[in-house]
Motif scaffolding. Structure first.
Motif, PDB file in Angstrom:
ATOM      1  N   PRO A 132     -74.393 -57.336  24.434  1.00 66.22           N
ATOM      2  CA  PRO A 132     -73.458 -58.251  25.115  1.00 66.22           C
ATOM      3  C   PRO A 132     -72.230 -58.637  24.289  1.00 66.22           C
ATOM      4  CG  PRO A 132     -75.723 -58.979  25.374  1.00 66.22           C
ATOM      5  CD  PRO A 132     -75.751 -57.884  24.376  1.00 66.22           C
ATOM      6  N   SER A 133     -72.398 -58.737  22.972  1.00 64.26           N
ATOM      7  CA  SER A 133     -71.274 -59.204  22.142  1.00 64.26           C
ATOM      8  C   SER A 133     -70.425 -58.060  21.583  1.00 64.26           C
ATOM      9  CB  SER A 133     -71.803 -60.054  20.980  1.00 64.26           C
ATOM     10  OG  SER A 133     -72.673 -59.286  20.167  1.00 64.26           O
ATOM     11  N   LEU A 134     -70.822 -56.825  21.880  1.00 62.79           N
ATOM     12  CA  LEU A 134     -70.108 -55.659  21.345  1.00 62.79           C
ATOM     13  C   LEU A 134     -68.828 -55.397  22.144  1.00 62.79           C
ATOM     14  CD1 LEU A 134     -70.665 -53.433  19.138  1.00 62.79           C
ATOM     15  CD2 LEU A 134     -71.439 -51.998  21.025  1.00 62.79           C
ATOM     16  N   LYS A 135     -67.722 -55.192  21.446  1.00 58.57           N
ATOM     17  CA  LYS A 135     -66.474 -54.837  22.117  1.00 58.57           C
ATOM     18  C   LYS A 135     -66.520 -53.359  22.495  1.00 58.57           C
ATOM     19  CE  LYS A 135     -63.499 -58.233  19.828  1.00 58.57           C
ATOM     20  NZ  LYS A 135     -62.308 -58.427  18.983  1.00 58.57           N
ATOM     21  N   ILE A 136     -66.233 -53.093  23.762  1.00 55.86           N
ATOM     22  CA  ILE A 136     -66.269 -51.716  24.261  1.00 55.86           C
ATOM     23  C   ILE A 136     -64.969 -51.431  25.000  1.00 55.86           C
ATOM     24  CG2 ILE A 136     -67.470 -50.047  25.721  1.00 55.86           C
ATOM     25  CD1 ILE A 136     -70.021 -51.668  25.347  1.00 55.86           C
ATOM     26  N   SER A 137     -64.335 -50.331  24.646  1.00 57.75           N
ATOM     27  CA  SER A 137     -63.075 -49.937  25.270  1.00 57.75           C
ATOM     28  C   SER A 137     -63.307 -48.694  26.121  1.00 57.75           C
ATOM     29  CB  SER A 137     -62.043 -49.641  24.176  1.00 57.75           C
ATOM     30  OG  SER A 137     -60.910 -49.018  24.713  1.00 57.75           O
ATOM     31  N   THR A 138     -62.681 -48.661  27.305  1.00 62.59           N
ATOM     32  CA  THR A 138     -62.801 -47.479  28.156  1.00 62.59           C
ATOM     33  C   THR A 138     -61.418 -46.933  28.460  1.00 62.59           C
ATOM     34  OG1 THR A 138     -62.795 -48.828  30.154  1.00 62.59           O
ATOM     35  CG2 THR A 138     -64.935 -48.239  29.250  1.00 62.59           C
ATOM     36  N   GLU A 139     -61.192 -45.674  28.122  1.00 58.80           N
ATOM     37  CA  GLU A 139     -59.922 -45.008  28.429  1.00 58.80           C
ATOM     38  C   GLU A 139     -60.073 -44.331  29.785  1.00 58.80           C
ATOM     39  OE1 GLU A 139     -56.897 -44.264  27.037  1.00 58.80           O
ATOM     40  OE2 GLU A 139     -57.097 -45.661  25.385  1.00 58.80           O
ATOM     41  N   MET A 140     -59.835 -45.087  30.851  1.00 59.43           N
ATOM     42  CA  MET A 140     -60.006 -44.480  32.163  1.00 59.43           C
ATOM     43  C   MET A 140     -59.105 -45.169  33.175  1.00 59.43           C
ATOM     44  SD  MET A 140     -63.674 -45.974  33.413  1.00 59.43           S
ATOM     45  CE  MET A 140     -63.512 -45.118  34.961  1.00 59.43           C
ATOM     46  N   THR A 141     -58.932 -44.516  34.299  1.00 53.73           N
ATOM     47  CA  THR A 141     -58.105 -45.069  35.372  1.00 53.73           C
ATOM     48  C   THR A 141     -58.926 -45.166  36.652  1.00 53.73           C
ATOM     49  OG1 THR A 141     -57.334 -42.821  35.827  1.00 53.73           O
ATOM     50  CG2 THR A 141     -55.921 -44.196  34.461  1.00 53.73           C
ATOM     51  N   SER A 142     -60.168 -45.604  36.513  1.00 56.92           N
ATOM     52  CA  SER A 142     -61.038 -45.716  37.679  1.00 56.92           C
ATOM     53  C   SER A 142     -60.581 -46.866  38.566  1.00 56.92           C
ATOM     54  CB  SER A 142     -62.476 -45.952  37.225  1.00 56.92           C
ATOM     55  OG  SER A 142     -63.333 -46.090  38.325  1.00 56.92           O
ATOM     56  N   LYS A 143     -60.927 -46.772  39.839  1.00 57.90           N
ATOM     57  CA  LYS A 143     -60.562 -47.828  40.781  1.00 57.90           C
ATOM     58  C   LYS A 143     -61.281 -49.121  40.441  1.00 57.90           C
ATOM     59  CE  LYS A 143     -59.195 -45.280  44.914  1.00 57.90           C
ATOM     60  NZ  LYS A 143     -59.432 -45.133  46.370  1.00 57.90           N
ATOM     61  N   LEU A 144     -60.583 -50.215  40.649  1.00 53.41           N
ATOM     62  CA  LEU A 144     -61.129 -51.544  40.370  1.00 53.41           C
ATOM     63  C   LEU A 144     -62.379 -51.803  41.209  1.00 53.41           C
ATOM     64  CD1 LEU A 144     -60.644 -54.235  38.834  1.00 53.41           C
ATOM     65  CD2 LEU A 144     -59.309 -54.995  40.797  1.00 53.41           C
ATOM     66  N   ILE A 145     -62.383 -51.346  42.460  1.00 50.95           N
ATOM     67  CA  ILE A 145     -63.519 -51.620  43.342  1.00 50.95           C
ATOM     68  C   ILE A 145     -64.785 -50.890  42.901  1.00 50.95           C
ATOM     69  CG2 ILE A 145     -62.173 -52.209  45.393  1.00 50.95           C
ATOM     70  CD1 ILE A 145     -62.565 -49.318  46.351  1.00 50.95           C
ATOM     71  N   ASN A 146     -64.668 -49.958  41.954  1.00 41.93           N
ATOM     72  CA  ASN A 146     -65.851 -49.263  41.436  1.00 41.93           C
ATOM     73  C   ASN A 146     -66.429 -49.936  40.192  1.00 41.93           C
ATOM     74  OD1 ASN A 146     -65.773 -47.277  43.413  1.00 41.93           O
ATOM     75  ND2 ASN A 146     -64.369 -45.996  42.239  1.00 41.93           N
ATOM     76  N   GLN A 147     -65.711 -50.932  39.664  1.00 41.92           N
ATOM     77  CA  GLN A 147     -66.224 -51.656  38.510  1.00 41.92           C
ATOM     78  C   GLN A 147     -67.433 -52.490  38.947  1.00 41.92           C
ATOM     79  OE1 GLN A 147     -66.086 -55.122  37.437  1.00 41.92           O
ATOM     80  NE2 GLN A 147     -66.695 -54.683  35.348  1.00 41.92           N
ATOM     81  N   ILE A 180     -61.090 -53.518  52.238  1.00 46.20           N
ATOM     82  CA  ILE A 180     -61.242 -53.614  50.784  1.00 46.20           C
ATOM     83  C   ILE A 180     -61.494 -52.253  50.132  1.00 46.20           C
ATOM     84  CG2 ILE A 180     -63.730 -54.113  50.876  1.00 46.20           C
ATOM     85  CD1 ILE A 180     -61.079 -55.429  48.356  1.00 46.20           C
ATOM     86  N   ASP A 181     -62.162 -51.345  50.863  1.00 43.99           N
ATOM     87  CA  ASP A 181     -62.469 -50.036  50.281  1.00 43.99           C
ATOM     88  C   ASP A 181     -61.227 -49.177  50.076  1.00 43.99           C
ATOM     89  OD1 ASP A 181     -65.120 -50.719  50.213  1.00 43.99           O
ATOM     90  OD2 ASP A 181     -65.596 -49.786  52.136  1.00 43.99           O
ATOM     91  N   GLU A 182     -60.079 -49.628  50.616  1.00 39.93           N
ATOM     92  CA  GLU A 182     -58.828 -48.895  50.424  1.00 39.93           C
ATOM     93  C   GLU A 182     -58.052 -49.375  49.199  1.00 39.93           C
ATOM     94  OE1 GLU A 182     -56.547 -49.262  54.028  1.00 39.93           O
ATOM     95  OE2 GLU A 182     -58.389 -49.327  55.203  1.00 39.93           O
ATOM     96  N   LEU A 183     -58.496 -50.464  48.568  1.00 42.70           N
ATOM     97  CA  LEU A 183     -57.766 -51.035  47.426  1.00 42.70           C
ATOM     98  C   LEU A 183     -57.630 -49.996  46.319  1.00 42.70           C
ATOM     99  CD1 LEU A 183     -56.490 -53.654  46.293  1.00 42.70           C
ATOM    100  CD2 LEU A 183     -58.692 -54.143  45.230  1.00 42.70           C
ATOM    101  N   ASP A 184     -56.396 -49.761  45.867  1.00 44.71           N
ATOM    102  CA  ASP A 184     -56.135 -48.666  44.937  1.00 44.71           C
ATOM    103  C   ASP A 184     -55.868 -49.129  43.505  1.00 44.71           C
ATOM    104  OD1 ASP A 184     -56.021 -45.892  44.665  1.00 44.71           O
ATOM    105  OD2 ASP A 184     -53.837 -45.903  44.661  1.00 44.71           O
ATOM    106  N   ALA A 185     -56.081 -50.421  43.229  1.00 43.99           N
ATOM    107  CA  ALA A 185     -55.810 -50.945  41.885  1.00 43.99           C
ATOM    108  C   ALA A 185     -56.786 -50.347  40.865  1.00 43.99           C
ATOM    109  CB  ALA A 185     -55.940 -52.467  41.890  1.00 43.99           C
ATOM    110  N   SER A 186     -56.328 -50.254  39.618  1.00 48.67           N
ATOM    111  CA  SER A 186     -57.149 -49.666  38.557  1.00 48.67           C
ATOM    112  C   SER A 186     -57.863 -50.737  37.746  1.00 48.67           C
ATOM    113  CB  SER A 186     -56.278 -48.817  37.616  1.00 48.67           C
ATOM    114  OG  SER A 186     -55.715 -47.744  38.319  1.00 48.67           O
ATOM    115  N   ILE A 187     -58.875 -50.286  37.066  1.00 49.07           N
ATOM    116  CA  ILE A 187     -59.722 -51.158  36.259  1.00 49.07           C
ATOM    117  C   ILE A 187     -58.941 -51.758  35.096  1.00 49.07           C
ATOM    118  CG2 ILE A 187     -60.750 -49.831  34.373  1.00 49.07           C
ATOM    119  CD1 ILE A 187     -63.436 -50.159  35.817  1.00 49.07           C
ATOM    120  N   GLU A 188     -59.297 -52.965  34.686  1.00 46.06           N
ATOM    121  CA  GLU A 188     -58.698 -53.628  33.527  1.00 46.06           C
ATOM    122  C   GLU A 188     -59.569 -53.383  32.301  1.00 46.06           C
ATOM    123  OE1 GLU A 188     -56.114 -56.208  32.799  1.00 46.06           O
ATOM    124  OE2 GLU A 188     -55.216 -55.047  34.396  1.00 46.06           O
ATOM    125  N   ASN A 189     -58.908 -53.164  31.165  1.00 43.87           N
ATOM    126  CA  ASN A 189     -59.672 -53.089  29.923  1.00 43.87           C
ATOM    127  C   ASN A 189     -58.826 -53.705  28.819  1.00 43.87           C
ATOM    128  OD1 ASN A 189     -61.360 -52.574  27.853  1.00 43.87           O
ATOM    129  ND2 ASN A 189     -61.256 -50.343  27.957  1.00 43.87           N
TER     130      ASN A 189
END
Length: 909
Positions: A494-509, A594-603
């Motif tokens: 839980p306390s580990l910092k994890i970075s993801t280099e991706m452009t996945s859709k926000l609704i898939n997070q 909502i399933d059409e939302l095209d925003a990308s994930i935040e990291n």
């Protein structure tokens, strides 16, 4: 320096170093930054190239390797070079640089010449709204053209959205053929001819006294479709088929040869018809798209490349091109040349040819590695690297094989893995760093539910051995793997910092997905959403979900935030989601759109353990790499067209048809070439993945169907784990930030969502509903005979979930439907499809029954619930709107069919 040079640079061999040295040498020889056209493939690479050159100039003299290399290239002494340092820094920092991505450079050319293409120079660049574009295209067709589209769709059993996907592929390729008008009726005539010849074989075998039962069964065809399903047609002669051997003679061979010939003619005719008709429709689409883009003043990136090539090849000569561009480019440097597409090369070719033919001091330099060509699916043409060398003998080639990135154990292991491949061009790399660690771990957990448990254990083990988690990168095959692994590791650490280099859709997070399912459950009260939610947040199946909230009286933002806090899933992605929800007017818009939302994930993590796909890792390097096997099997190539190239020249285009390879040697050979290229793609992906590690590489391999079987990798542990030099901590202790919604003074009417005996949508009820739908789907006709057959299928499939009384209940309900007067009136003498899928606004919809009768369309949606809810009406209204838009027909009517124990009710919406 060599004026014309190609560098074959293996992974870690100093490609960027060589580019930087070349650029600075050109400056020393009198070139200005403006006339050095430097092309890369990503904005990130372009920015990094500018920064690398600037920093190298600033620190010139401090790095002996750079100074020595520049002195060697420029033939100047170190003193002479350093005396020009300040001049070079000022020159570079004050100049208009010509360092671009290829896309940006092509865009620059088109804006210069936009008038010649009939477009404005202030056009926007954006993605196509495929749904709107395809709908408008259909509206633009004449009746004859529309009939041709319908004929093709029916003949090839392709839905409209699939046809537009093919158009997109054709647009990217920018190839064309001469359209031949083939009458569809000729194909039917050819089928009859082939069947007539094949019936001679049938008669011959049936009259042969030596024919076995198997031989007789092999000729049990009555029509053409049954004929072409026979395996013996794949043979060259009748006596090659074991069951025909005892009957074989010259007459049978004559019948067999003639049948093969006629069936082959059918395949060739059908392929030619489909290809010509497809290109005829595509040309209409391309012309319409050009008009549409012009009216909306926007272009897609593919449009820009296509239009630019058309201009350069038909309307503008290269002298005029140079006259109109901001500067004459005297020097060209191209990075990652193996990823250049054929279309991009055709656009650059006039510039390259001008430089190669000039008597002045002009230079051409490109660098790449065909082993790292992993973007063929988006047009990358690795054959170009050697093609440019062969067609331009004045270009020299050098090979960089010294690996400055990876330690000895890693380099040697990669050498051994790829040297075993006979058909793969590979030269041993030489390592300069000693030691290193390589492990191949056969991970059975990858095929289980807890598929990432050994990865978590390995991370813990590496950290205990002194590897900083900031130095660890995990490489996967897909974005789904990145997301799933991220969620798993966040729970484990839980306390580990994890970075993801991706452009996945926000609704898939994961956290966002949990909120969406919670809201859909509260709104629709359908148990499937609650079970999705339970799976995401780690609760047992059938766990209840209780929350006092009235979705109708709150804003969507308030509802999302309240549910996020209730589920305890608030994070950066959720807060971004809350902000975006302001665009939804009400909860109805939210659940359906909502399933059409095209925003990308935040990291927000800039440091930390990294998880990224192999494709994203290209060009990067990491202290320690954990490389995962392909978790899901690769999806087979389902492209409708096969483009065959002879090196870089188009040789042929085929419409892919199963069985054509048995009758066309050319098509069979083209398929073989394509499979060889796909195999090479897989090897290149593995090469890229296995050359990212500097110190330690751990491979997690599945026991069966592993992608690493291509390299025959076995369990291994070589060398010792190398610790990190960097001791920076990768964890934080902080108070949880609590987000509070503003009290906007809205009236609340709390609803308690819980399961009770009367209204619960239980797991049993879910299976009862699914089984009822299945029964209706399996009925060929709405009559008693079809119902009895369908009920037997229901028993076979759902007897583990439903008892005998449930099956009888389903039968009783459907029995009432098939005698319902209004229902039978609407469905009799009509065309209908069951479980009809359609894509509307990017969302997949399934219609239980779609009926077409006398130009009108009727939608039926089955319900087995007791209650008649407003949500049912909204759902079916949504289907009605979709069908009206897709078919461009206002005569669409929808009904809800309530199948209750007491009777059937047909409710018109």
């Amino acid at each position: 320096m060599k004026k014309y040079l190609a560098l074959k640079a293996s992974a870690g061999s100093g490609k960027t170093f060589a580019l930087t040295v070349r650029y600075i040498t050109l400056l020393l020889k009198g070139a200005t930054p403006k006339e050095i056209l430097t092309l890369t493939f990503t904005n990130k690479a372009a920015n990094e190239m500018s920064e690398r050159i600037y920093k190298t100039l600033l620190s010139l003299g401090e790095d002996e390797a750079y100074l020595n290399a520049i002195a060697l290239e420029s033939k100047l002494s170190k003193e002479q070079i350093l005396s020009k340092k300040l001049y070079l820094v000022n020159l570079f920092s004050n100049a208009a640089l010509s360092i671009f991505t290829i896309d940006k450079f092509v865009n620059k050319i088109l804006r210069e010449f936009s008038g010649y293409a009939g477009i404005n120079d202030d056009f926007e660049i954006k993605e196509d709204d495929v749904e709107k574009l395809s709908s408008k295209f259909l509206e633009s067709l004449s009746l004859e053209e529309f009939d041709k589209l319908i004929d093709f769709s029916l003949f090839e059993n392709k839905k409209y959205n699939s046809i537009f996907e093919v158009f997109k592929n054709m647009f990217e390729k920018a190839e064309t053929i001469d359209v031949v008008n083939i009458d569809l009726s000729l194909i039917e005539i050819q089928k009859k001819e082939a069947l007539q010849e094949a019936l001679k074989i049938k008669e011959f075998i049936l009259n042969c006294p030596n024919a076995s039962n198997s031989a007789i069964k092999a000729v049990d065809y009555e029509n053409f479709e049954e004929l072409i399903s026979k395996k013996w047609l794949e043979k060259n002669r009748a006596d090659e088929y074991s069951y025909f051997k005892k009957c074989s003679n010259e007459l049978l061979e004559e019948f067999f040869s003639k049948t093969k010939e006629e069936v082959g003619n059918y395949y060739k005719l059908r392929s030619a018809f489909s290809l010509s008709r497809l290109f005829e429709l595509y040309n209409l689409f391309k012309e319409y798209k050009r008009r549409y883009n012009s009216s909306k003043n926007y272009l897609h990136f593919d449009d820009i490349s296509n239009i630019c090539y058309e201009l350069l090849s038909t309307k503008i000569d290269k002298e005029f091109l140079y006259f109109r561009l901001d500067s004459n480019f005297s020097h060209i440097l191209i990075d990652e040349f193996q990823d250049t597409s054929l279309l991009q090369y055709k656009i650059l070719k006039p510039l390259i040819e001008e430089i190669l033919s000039s008597s002045e001091f002009k230079t051409f330099f490109y660098v790449g590695d065909t082993k790292q060509s992993i973007y063929r699916f988006r047009g990358g043409k690795r054959e170009l690297f050697d093609y440019v060398l062969k067609t331009n003998p004045m270009v020299n080639v050098e090979v960089l094989n010294t690996n400055y990135r990876s330690c000895e154990q890693v380099v040697n292991y990669v050498n051994q893995a790829f040297n075993k491949l006979n058909s793969y061009e590979y030269h041993d790399q030489i390592s300069v760093h000693k030691d290193g660690y390589v492990e191949v771990f056969e991970d059975e957990a990858l095929l289980s539910e807890e598929k990432y448990e050994n990865i978590a254990k390995k991370i813990s083990e590496l950290m205990q051995k002194g590897v900083n988690s900031n130095d660890i990168a995990i490489l996967t095959y897909t974005n789904d793997d990145v997301l799933n692994l991220y969620s798993y590791l966040k729970k484990m650490f839980p306390s580990l910092k994890i970075s993801t280099e991706m452009t996945s859709k926000l609704i898939n997070q994961e956290n966002v997905k949990a909120i969406i399912n919670a809201i859909k459950y509260l709104y629709f009260q359908e148990d499937i959403y609650k079970e999705n939610l339970n799976a995401i947040i780690g609760k047992k199946p059938e766990s209840s979900f209780e929350l006092n909230i009235d979705l109708k009286y709150r804003s969507v933002q308030e509802s999302v935030l309240k549910i996020a806090q209730f589920l305890n899933v608030t994070d950066d992605n959720v807060m971004k989601f809350v902000e975006l929800c302001s665009s939804y007017k009400n909860i109805v818009d939210f659940v359906y759109e909502i399933d059409e939302l095209d925003a990308s994930i935040e990291n927000s993590e800039q440091v930390g353990l990294q998880i990224l796909t192999i494709f994203k890792s290209k060009g990067l390097e990491f202290h320690t790499v954990l490389l995962l096997d392909r978790i899901k099997q690769k999806v087979a190539n389902r492209d409708s067209l096969l483009f065959e190239y002879d090196n870089v020249n188009l040789k042929n285009i085929y419409y892919k048809i199963g069985g054509l390879d048995n009758y066309s040697k050319e098509y069979k050979e083209a398929l073989k070439k394509e499979k060889a290229l796909e195999f090479e793609d897989e090897l290149n992906i593995l090469y890229v993945a296995m050359t990212r590690a500097k110190k330690n590489m751990i491979i997690f391999k599945k026991k069966e169907k592993s992608v690493f079987d291509l390299l025959d990798l076995k369990i291994a542990a070589l060398g010792e784990v190398i610790k990190s030099d960097n001791k920076t901590k990768n964890y934080e202790k902080s108070e949880k930030v609590i987000y509070k919604a503003l009290d906007l003074g809205k009236q609340e009417k709390p609803i308690k969502v819980e399961e009770d005996n009367d209204n619960a949508y239980t797991l049993h009820a879910k299976y009862f509903g699914i089984a009822t739908h299945f029964c209706l789907e399996m009925m060929n006709n709405f009559d008693e005979k079809s119902l009895n057959l369908a009920i037997n299928l229901v028993k076979n499939r759902y007897s583990n979930y439903l008892d005998e009384s449930d099956i009888e209940n389903i039968k009783a309900r459907v029995s009432q439907l098939i005698v319902h007067e209004e229902f039978l009136t609407l469905t009799s003498n009509a065309n209908y499809s069951k479980e009809q899928s359609l894509i509307y606004k990017g969302e997949l919809k399934i219609i239980d029954l779609l009926v077409e009768k006398e130009g009108k369309y009727f939608i039926f949606d089955y319900k087995t619930t007791k209650d008649e809810l407003q949500e049912h009406i909204e759902q079916v209204s949504h289907y009605e709107k979709a069908i009206k838009n897709i078919l461009v027909n206002d005569e669409v009517y929808s009904f809800i069919v309530y199948l209750n124990e007491k009777g059937v009710k047909l409710k018109k919406v």
